[in-house]
Design an enzyme around this catalytic site. Sequence first.
Site, PDB file in Angstrom:
ATOM      1  N   GLU A  22       0.829  -1.217   0.000  1.00  7.25           N
ATOM      2  CA  GLU A  22       0.000   0.000   0.000  1.00  7.25           C
ATOM      3  C   GLU A  22       0.858   1.258   0.000  1.00  7.25           C
ATOM      4  O   GLU A  22       0.433   2.307   0.474  1.00  7.25           O
ATOM      5  CB  GLU A  22      -0.963  -0.022   1.203  1.00  7.25           C
ATOM      6  CG  GLU A  22      -0.285  -0.328   2.532  1.00  7.25           C
ATOM      7  CD  GLU A  22      -1.255  -0.533   3.688  1.00  7.25           C
ATOM      8  OE1 GLU A  22      -2.431  -0.175   3.577  1.00  7.25           O
ATOM      9  OE2 GLU A  22      -0.813  -1.053   4.727  1.00  7.25           O
ATOM     10  N   ILE A  29     -14.807  -4.044   6.484  1.00  9.48           N
ATOM     11  CA  ILE A  29     -14.675  -3.194   7.672  1.00  9.48           C
ATOM     12  C   ILE A  29     -15.974  -3.073   8.462  1.00  9.48           C
ATOM     13  O   ILE A  29     -16.001  -2.414   9.491  1.00  9.48           O
ATOM     14  CB  ILE A  29     -14.169  -1.775   7.297  1.00  9.48           C
ATOM     15  CG1 ILE A  29     -14.996  -1.201   6.156  1.00  9.48           C
ATOM     16  CG2 ILE A  29     -12.693  -1.809   6.942  1.00  9.48           C
ATOM     17  CD1 ILE A  29     -14.760   0.262   5.902  1.00  9.48           C
ATOM     18  N   ASP A  38     -11.217 -24.334 -25.913  1.00 10.93           N
ATOM     19  CA  ASP A  38     -10.011 -25.161 -25.864  1.00 10.93           C
ATOM     20  C   ASP A  38      -9.419 -25.073 -24.459  1.00 10.93           C
ATOM     21  O   ASP A  38     -10.121 -24.673 -23.523  1.00 10.93           O
ATOM     22  CB  ASP A  38      -9.035 -24.851 -27.017  1.00 10.93           C
ATOM     23  CG  ASP A  38      -8.390 -23.481 -26.888  1.00 10.93           C
ATOM     24  OD1 ASP A  38      -8.803 -22.714 -26.007  1.00 10.93           O
ATOM     25  OD2 ASP A  38      -7.474 -23.195 -27.679  1.00 10.93           O
ATOM     26  N   ASP A  51      -4.081   3.985   1.588  1.00 18.08           N
ATOM     27  CA  ASP A  51      -2.714   4.379   1.932  1.00 18.08           C
ATOM     28  C   ASP A  51      -1.890   4.661   0.691  1.00 18.08           C
ATOM     29  O   ASP A  51      -1.074   5.583   0.679  1.00 18.08           O
ATOM     30  CB  ASP A  51      -2.044   3.281   2.778  1.00 18.08           C
ATOM     31  CG  ASP A  51      -2.399   3.437   4.252  1.00 18.08           C
ATOM     32  OD1 ASP A  51      -1.960   4.419   4.860  1.00 18.08           O
ATOM     33  OD2 ASP A  51      -3.130   2.576   4.773  1.00 18.08           O
TER      34      ASP A  51
HETATM   35  N1  COA Z   1     -16.405  -5.669  13.371  1.00 20.24           N
HETATM   36  C1  COA Z   1     -17.303  -6.141  14.259  1.00 20.24           C
HETATM   37  N2  COA Z   1     -18.426  -5.489  14.614  1.00 20.24           N
HETATM   38  C2  COA Z   1     -18.619  -4.304  14.028  1.00 20.24           C
HETATM   39  C3  COA Z   1     -17.734  -3.747  13.095  1.00 20.24           C
HETATM   40  C4  COA Z   1     -16.573  -4.484  12.771  1.00 20.24           C
HETATM   41  N3  COA Z   1     -15.674  -4.018  11.899  1.00 20.24           N
HETATM   42  N4  COA Z   1     -18.209  -2.556  12.674  1.00 20.24           N
HETATM   43  C5  COA Z   1     -19.375  -2.362  13.317  1.00 20.24           C
HETATM   44  N5  COA Z   1     -19.631  -3.403  14.149  1.00 20.24           N
HETATM   45  C6  COA Z   1     -20.791  -3.573  15.005  1.00 20.24           C
HETATM   46  C7  COA Z   1     -20.992  -2.378  15.907  1.00 20.24           C
HETATM   47  O1  COA Z   1     -20.258  -2.531  17.100  1.00 20.24           O
HETATM   48  C8  COA Z   1     -22.472  -2.415  16.148  1.00 20.24           C
HETATM   49  O2  COA Z   1     -22.747  -3.396  17.116  1.00 20.24           O
HETATM   50  P1  COA Z   1     -23.991  -3.231  18.146  1.00 20.24           P
HETATM   51  O3  COA Z   1     -25.216  -3.146  17.273  1.00 20.24           O
HETATM   52  O4  COA Z   1     -23.924  -4.467  18.975  1.00 20.24           O
HETATM   53  O5  COA Z   1     -23.713  -1.978  18.894  1.00 20.24           O
HETATM   54  C9  COA Z   1     -23.025  -2.925  14.818  1.00 20.24           C
HETATM   55  O6  COA Z   1     -21.958  -3.639  14.207  1.00 20.24           O
HETATM   56  C10 COA Z   1     -23.480  -1.821  13.892  1.00 20.24           C
HETATM   57  O7  COA Z   1     -22.397  -0.933  13.706  1.00 20.24           O
HETATM   58  P2  COA Z   1     -22.607   0.563  13.203  1.00 20.24           P
HETATM   59  O8  COA Z   1     -23.305   1.368  14.253  1.00 20.24           O
HETATM   60  O9  COA Z   1     -23.210   0.543  11.855  1.00 20.24           O
HETATM   61  O10 COA Z   1     -21.101   1.067  13.054  1.00 20.24           O
HETATM   62  P3  COA Z   1     -20.253   1.859  14.135  1.00 20.24           P
HETATM   63  O11 COA Z   1     -20.613   3.302  14.048  1.00 20.24           O
HETATM   64  O12 COA Z   1     -20.334   1.197  15.451  1.00 20.24           O
HETATM   65  O13 COA Z   1     -18.777   1.665  13.577  1.00 20.24           O
HETATM   66  C11 COA Z   1     -16.885   1.867  12.214  1.00 20.24           C
HETATM   67  C12 COA Z   1     -18.367   2.193  12.337  1.00 20.24           C
HETATM   68  C13 COA Z   1     -16.407   2.289  10.836  1.00 20.24           C
HETATM   69  C14 COA Z   1     -16.116   2.628  13.286  1.00 20.24           C
HETATM   70  C15 COA Z   1     -16.728   0.329  12.399  1.00 20.24           C
HETATM   71  O14 COA Z   1     -17.446  -0.302  11.374  1.00 20.24           O
HETATM   72  C16 COA Z   1     -15.317  -0.178  12.467  1.00 20.24           C
HETATM   73  O15 COA Z   1     -14.670  -0.090  13.514  1.00 20.24           O
HETATM   74  N6  COA Z   1     -14.799  -0.774  11.364  1.00 20.24           N
HETATM   75  C17 COA Z   1     -13.481  -1.355  11.311  1.00 20.24           C
HETATM   76  C18 COA Z   1     -12.448  -0.273  11.262  1.00 20.24           C
HETATM   77  C19 COA Z   1     -11.052  -0.806  11.206  1.00 20.24           C
HETATM   78  O16 COA Z   1     -10.719  -1.814  11.802  1.00 20.24           O
HETATM   79  N7  COA Z   1     -10.188  -0.114  10.437  1.00 20.24           N
HETATM   80  C20 COA Z   1      -8.833  -0.526  10.250  1.00 20.24           C
HETATM   81  C21 COA Z   1      -8.652  -1.316   8.987  1.00 20.24           C
HETATM   82  S1  COA Z   1      -9.049  -0.465   7.505  1.00 20.24           S
HETATM   83 MG    MG Z   2      -3.633   1.050   5.790  1.00 20.06          MG
END
Ligand code: COA
Ligand code: MG
Length: 291
Positions: free
Chosen positions: A129, A222, A270, A156
Amino acid sequence: MRLRRALLFMPGDSRSKIEKGIALGVDSIIMDLEDGVALNSKPAARATTAAALRELDFGRSERLVRINPVDSGLHLPDLEATVSARPDGYVIPKVEDALQVQVVSAWLSHAEAAQGWQPRSISLIAIVETARGVVNLREIAESDARLGALAFGAEDLAGDMGAARTPEGWEGFYARSAVVLHAKAFGLQAIDTPFVRLDDAAGLEKETRFAAQLGYTGKLAIHPKQIAPIAAAFTPTEQDIEAARRVVSAHEQHQASGIGVFELDGRMIDMPMVRAAQTVLDKARAAGLAV
Ligand code: COA
Ligand code: MG
């Protein structure tokens, strides 16, 4: 090799998201210690991730930890805090050359020997990346026997190159294509970049279909809602399987009569088409479908 269609990221300091991820039955779970975790939360994220690995049953999901980049000064504490909890593998971000994979691999070899575990039982995935990583793809792809997959990171890369991120992603197309090409040249899986527009379901589907068409075998996720569409795009449909079966069986009949090339439904068939059909059937078998 293990099936990795959807790989769900979550911040390694969020026990609730780790638990939520496990309940979804996704192919791979990646507990992140890198950019999804604030600098002052790194120690807490290491502890939470190690505790989750020790205490939770991940079912059929692969247990992966994304460490901080080699040379960041953070990757060794990441490894030291988590290895005894025995993840299935580590994801190394921003890989720029072969040595960065080899130093992690050598460190893991010592850890495996010290614990009495099978050598090379812990696998590695390298995320490419950065511009330097793309330029050095060949040496990265052949760096180490522990490496099972290359992943592409579009966000990235755009930042590193001073490129603008667009919905179409053409600014990263050369790199996206180069990552899958190098992965295939060296027998590795290819995992596509995450799709960050959380409310654009049609966009996710289109981008994932295109990744599968390029030869990618999986995609980073994600959010829980991304898992089903991603898994579907990398799993042959019933029509795909039926069409592949027809090609293979027509091929076998023609071969038996000494004919190598023939016509089926208005298309020349083929060996390249037969091999592609066999790949579809292999994928279906790997996904546990009847072929
Ligand atoms: N893994 C597991 N569970 C997740 C999740 C994930 N990546 N993203 C959301 N959830 C869960 C939430 O905790 C929530 O659970 P609940 O209903 O029990 O409270 C449910 O799914 C709905 O989530 P939502 O409200 O739509 O999203 P959010 O605002 O809580 O989170 C993010 C949004 C983007 C912060 C979240 O999706 C996230 O952390 N994603 C991963 C980010 C990451 O790891 N980035 C680094 C690599 S690119
Ligand atoms: Mg990255």
